[in-house]
Scaffold this motif. Structure first.
Motif, PDB file in Angstrom:
ATOM      1  N   GLU A  20       0.685  -0.991   0.085  1.00 59.35           N
ATOM      2  CA  GLU A  20      -0.057  -0.179  -0.415  1.00 59.35           C
ATOM      3  C   GLU A  20       1.184   1.343  -0.071  1.00 59.35           C
ATOM      4  OE1 GLU A  20      -3.580  -0.131  -0.069  1.00 59.35           O
ATOM      5  OE2 GLU A  20      -3.138  -2.255  -0.054  1.00 59.35           O
ATOM      6  N   ARG A  21       0.628   1.868  -0.780  1.00 60.74           N
ATOM      7  CA  ARG A  21       1.295   3.081  -1.396  1.00 60.74           C
ATOM      8  C   ARG A  21       0.406   4.569  -1.544  1.00 60.74           C
ATOM      9  NH1 ARG A  21       4.846   1.333   1.506  1.00 60.74           N
ATOM     10  NH2 ARG A  21       6.768   0.551   0.742  1.00 60.74           N
ATOM     11  N   GLN A  22      -0.076   5.256  -0.989  1.00 62.50           N
ATOM     12  CA  GLN A  22      -0.434   6.949  -1.506  1.00 62.50           C
ATOM     13  C   GLN A  22      -1.508   6.432  -1.544  1.00 62.50           C
ATOM     14  OE1 GLN A  22       1.723   8.687  -3.997  1.00 62.50           O
ATOM     15  NE2 GLN A  22       3.758   9.422  -2.756  1.00 62.50           N
ATOM     16  N   GLY A  23      -2.463   5.463  -0.789  1.00 62.07           N
ATOM     17  CA  GLY A  23      -3.690   5.126  -1.048  1.00 62.07           C
ATOM     18  C   GLY A  23      -4.033   3.625  -2.214  1.00 62.07           C
ATOM     19  N   THR A  25      -2.757   0.434  -4.192  1.00 61.20           N
ATOM     20  CA  THR A  25      -2.255  -0.659  -4.315  1.00 61.20           C
ATOM     21  C   THR A  25      -1.178  -1.000  -4.908  1.00 61.20           C
ATOM     22  OG1 THR A  25      -4.055  -1.714  -2.581  1.00 61.20           O
ATOM     23  CG2 THR A  25      -2.239  -3.228  -3.924  1.00 61.20           C
ATOM     24  N   TYR A  26       0.265  -1.939  -4.706  1.00 64.16           N
ATOM     25  CA  TYR A  26       0.979  -2.138  -6.232  1.00 64.16           C
ATOM     26  C   TYR A  26       1.532  -3.524  -5.813  1.00 64.16           C
ATOM     27  CZ  TYR A  26       1.665   2.828  -6.331  1.00 64.16           C
ATOM     28  OH  TYR A  26       1.473   4.618  -7.053  1.00 64.16           O
ATOM     29  N   TRP A  27       1.231  -4.061  -6.378  1.00 67.47           N
ATOM     30  CA  TRP A  27       2.351  -5.530  -6.704  1.00 67.47           C
ATOM     31  C   TRP A  27       3.082  -5.938  -6.962  1.00 67.47           C
ATOM     32  CZ3 TRP A  27      -1.638  -8.978  -3.801  1.00 67.47           C
ATOM     33  CH2 TRP A  27      -2.834  -7.978  -4.616  1.00 67.47           C
ATOM     34  N   MET A  28       4.521  -6.325  -5.648  1.00 62.91           N
ATOM     35  CA  MET A  28       5.611  -6.528  -6.440  1.00 62.91           C
ATOM     36  C   MET A  28       5.946  -8.240  -6.694  1.00 62.91           C
ATOM     37  SD  MET A  28       8.724  -6.074  -4.046  1.00 62.91           S
ATOM     38  CE  MET A  28       8.458  -4.528  -3.627  1.00 62.91           C
ATOM     39  N   HIS A  29       6.495  -8.376  -7.945  1.00 57.35           N
ATOM     40  CA  HIS A  29       6.859  -9.900  -7.820  1.00 57.35           C
ATOM     41  C   HIS A  29       8.014 -10.305  -6.840  1.00 57.35           C
ATOM     42  CE1 HIS A  29       8.960 -13.313  -9.967  1.00 57.35           C
ATOM     43  NE2 HIS A  29       7.024 -13.475 -10.396  1.00 57.35           N
ATOM     44  N   LYS A  53       3.451 -10.310   3.659  1.00 52.46           N
ATOM     45  CA  LYS A  53       1.753 -10.933   2.972  1.00 52.46           C
ATOM     46  C   LYS A  53       2.999 -11.331   1.445  1.00 52.46           C
ATOM     47  CE  LYS A  53      -1.541  -7.348   5.186  1.00 52.46           C
ATOM     48  NZ  LYS A  53      -2.322  -6.080   4.519  1.00 52.46           N
ATOM     49  N   LEU A  54       1.644 -12.622   1.346  1.00 46.61           N
ATOM     50  CA  LEU A  54       2.244 -13.183  -0.299  1.00 46.61           C
ATOM     51  C   LEU A  54       0.719 -13.468  -0.741  1.00 46.61           C
ATOM     52  CD1 LEU A  54       4.809 -15.774   0.245  1.00 46.61           C
ATOM     53  CD2 LEU A  54       5.538 -13.730  -0.178  1.00 46.61           C
ATOM     54  N   GLN A  55       0.835 -13.414  -2.635  1.00 53.54           N
ATOM     55  CA  GLN A  55      -0.394 -13.608  -2.522  1.00 53.54           C
ATOM     56  C   GLN A  55       0.260 -14.915  -3.964  1.00 53.54           C
ATOM     57  OE1 GLN A  55      -3.183 -11.836  -5.490  1.00 53.54           O
ATOM     58  NE2 GLN A  55      -4.861 -11.595  -3.493  1.00 53.54           N
ATOM     59  N   ILE A  56       0.198 -16.391  -4.305  1.00 52.07           N
ATOM     60  CA  ILE A  56       0.613 -16.348  -5.180  1.00 52.07           C
ATOM     61  C   ILE A  56      -1.417 -16.713  -6.237  1.00 52.07           C
ATOM     62  CG2 ILE A  56       1.629 -18.763  -6.026  1.00 52.07           C
ATOM     63  CD1 ILE A  56       2.168 -19.130  -2.709  1.00 52.07           C
ATOM     64  N   ARG A  57      -0.381 -16.284  -7.019  1.00 56.00           N
ATOM     65  CA  ARG A  57      -1.446 -16.004  -8.849  1.00 56.00           C
ATOM     66  C   ARG A  57      -0.360 -16.917  -9.917  1.00 56.00           C
ATOM     67  NH1 ARG A  57      -4.446 -10.357  -9.479  1.00 56.00           N
ATOM     68  NH2 ARG A  57      -5.015 -10.205  -7.640  1.00 56.00           N
ATOM     69  N   ASP A  58      -2.164 -17.468 -10.767  1.00 58.04           N
ATOM     70  CA  ASP A  58      -0.877 -18.075 -11.788  1.00 58.04           C
ATOM     71  C   ASP A  58      -1.132 -17.289 -13.008  1.00 58.04           C
ATOM     72  OD1 ASP A  58      -2.457 -20.644 -10.890  1.00 58.04           O
ATOM     73  OD2 ASP A  58      -4.629 -20.144 -11.846  1.00 58.04           O
ATOM     74  N   LEU A  59       0.283 -17.711 -13.350  1.00 61.70           N
ATOM     75  CA  LEU A  59       0.379 -16.548 -14.972  1.00 61.70           C
ATOM     76  C   LEU A  59      -0.211 -16.746 -15.851  1.00 61.70           C
ATOM     77  CD1 LEU A  59       4.118 -18.254 -15.853  1.00 61.70           C
ATOM     78  CD2 LEU A  59       3.743 -16.518 -14.204  1.00 61.70           C
TER      79      LEU A  59
END
Length: 82
Positions: A20-23, A25-29, A53-59
């Motif tokens: 979370e940055r400045q309201g 959500t950014y996703w860092m690999h 926090k981690l999130q695992i997603r399909d490519l």
């Protein structure tokens, strides 16, 4: 016991960290994951998320069009002061 290569039989996924940055959500690999034949998952992190926090997603198509993610630059990481 027979050893199976998870990269031959598994499904590759991406590991992301929501930040979370400045309201917004950014996703860092931060790594990759592989689903094994038996349903278990191997996770390989290039970075450890400070927020836990981690999130695992399909490519998705964009990920596959880019090709393989490159590992973190080890030389740059070794130059860090910590």
């Amino acid at each position: 016991m027979q050893h199976r290569s998870n990269q031959k039989t598994g499904i590759r996924k991406k590991v992301l960290c929501p930040m979370e940055r400045q309201g917004k959500t950014y996703w860092m690999h931060v790594g990759n994951a592989f689903t094994n034949v038996d349903g278990s998952t191997n996770v390989y992190l290039d970075a450890f998320p400070a927020n836990g926090k981690l999130q695992i997603r399909d490519l998705d198509e964009r990920d596959q069009a880019r090709g393989k993610p490159k590992p973190a630059d080890v030389a740059a990481a070794s130059a860090l002061p910590f």
